[in-house]
Design a protein around this motif. Structure first.
Motif, PDB file in Angstrom:
ATOM      1  N   THR A  15       0.782  -0.678   0.008  1.00 24.32           N
ATOM      2  CA  THR A  15       0.468  -0.194  -0.004  1.00 24.32           C
ATOM      3  C   THR A  15       1.134   1.270   0.274  1.00 24.32           C
ATOM      4  OG1 THR A  15      -1.938   1.304   1.212  1.00 24.32           O
ATOM      5  CG2 THR A  15      -0.618   0.203   2.987  1.00 24.32           C
ATOM      6  N   SER A  27     -11.357   2.173   5.652  1.00 26.73           N
ATOM      7  CA  SER A  27     -11.248   2.831   5.309  1.00 26.73           C
ATOM      8  C   SER A  27     -12.153   2.105   3.586  1.00 26.73           C
ATOM      9  CB  SER A  27     -10.347   4.017   4.285  1.00 26.73           C
ATOM     10  OG  SER A  27     -10.849   4.610   2.905  1.00 26.73           O
ATOM     11  N   THR A  29     -11.535   3.068   0.210  1.00 28.03           N
ATOM     12  CA  THR A  29      -9.798   2.826  -0.684  1.00 28.03           C
ATOM     13  C   THR A  29      -9.060   2.064  -0.100  1.00 28.03           C
ATOM     14  OG1 THR A  29      -9.531   5.136   0.127  1.00 28.03           O
ATOM     15  CG2 THR A  29     -11.789   5.104  -1.588  1.00 28.03           C
ATOM     16  N   GLN A  31      -6.488  -0.578   0.369  1.00 27.88           N
ATOM     17  CA  GLN A  31      -5.911  -1.819  -0.101  1.00 27.88           C
ATOM     18  C   GLN A  31      -5.684  -2.023   0.664  1.00 27.88           C
ATOM     19  OE1 GLN A  31      -3.989  -0.837  -4.394  1.00 27.88           O
ATOM     20  NE2 GLN A  31      -2.604  -2.343  -3.221  1.00 27.88           N
ATOM     21  N   ASN A  68      -9.219  -1.661   5.289  1.00 23.57           N
ATOM     22  CA  ASN A  68     -10.057  -1.833   4.066  1.00 23.57           C
ATOM     23  C   ASN A  68     -11.612  -2.186   4.792  1.00 23.57           C
ATOM     24  OD1 ASN A  68     -12.404  -3.331   1.897  1.00 23.57           O
ATOM     25  ND2 ASN A  68     -11.398  -1.681   0.804  1.00 23.57           N
TER      26      ASN A  68
END
Length: 90
Positions: A15, A27, A29, A31, A68
């Motif tokens: 990430t 979150s 978004t 990863q 995530n």
């Protein structure tokens, strides 16, 4: 010649953003599974070249947590999470 068989990279291999400041719900978004496109713009090709040309293997440190939101929701639904700082029941 330097004797090396492998190298181990800290968590930023997967990430480009650390997860230290993520809220408990995560979150949408973030990863959790992939490669940092700055460190590994071509992960399959790079790691294959390192292996074939330099005979070096890669090990990535993966912290035991998710960031995530979708993966966290799934883990909560399945009862896979251990309370922060605590022990699992049982």
């Amino acid at each position: 010649k330097f004797p090396i068989d492998a190298w181990i990279s800290d968590f930023e291999w997967y990430t480009s953003a650390p997860d230290y400041d993520l809220p408990d719900e995560g979150s949408p978004t973030f990863q959790d599974f992939g490669y940092n496109n700055i460190t590994f713009p071509d992960p399959i090709g790079q790691l294959q070249r390192y292996h074939d040309h330099f005979h070096v293997r890669f090990g990535g440190i993966r912290k035991p947590r998710l960031g995530n939101m979708q993966f966290l929701d799934m883990a909560r639904e399945k009862g896979w999470l251990v309370p922060a700082g605590g022990q699992a029941d049982g």
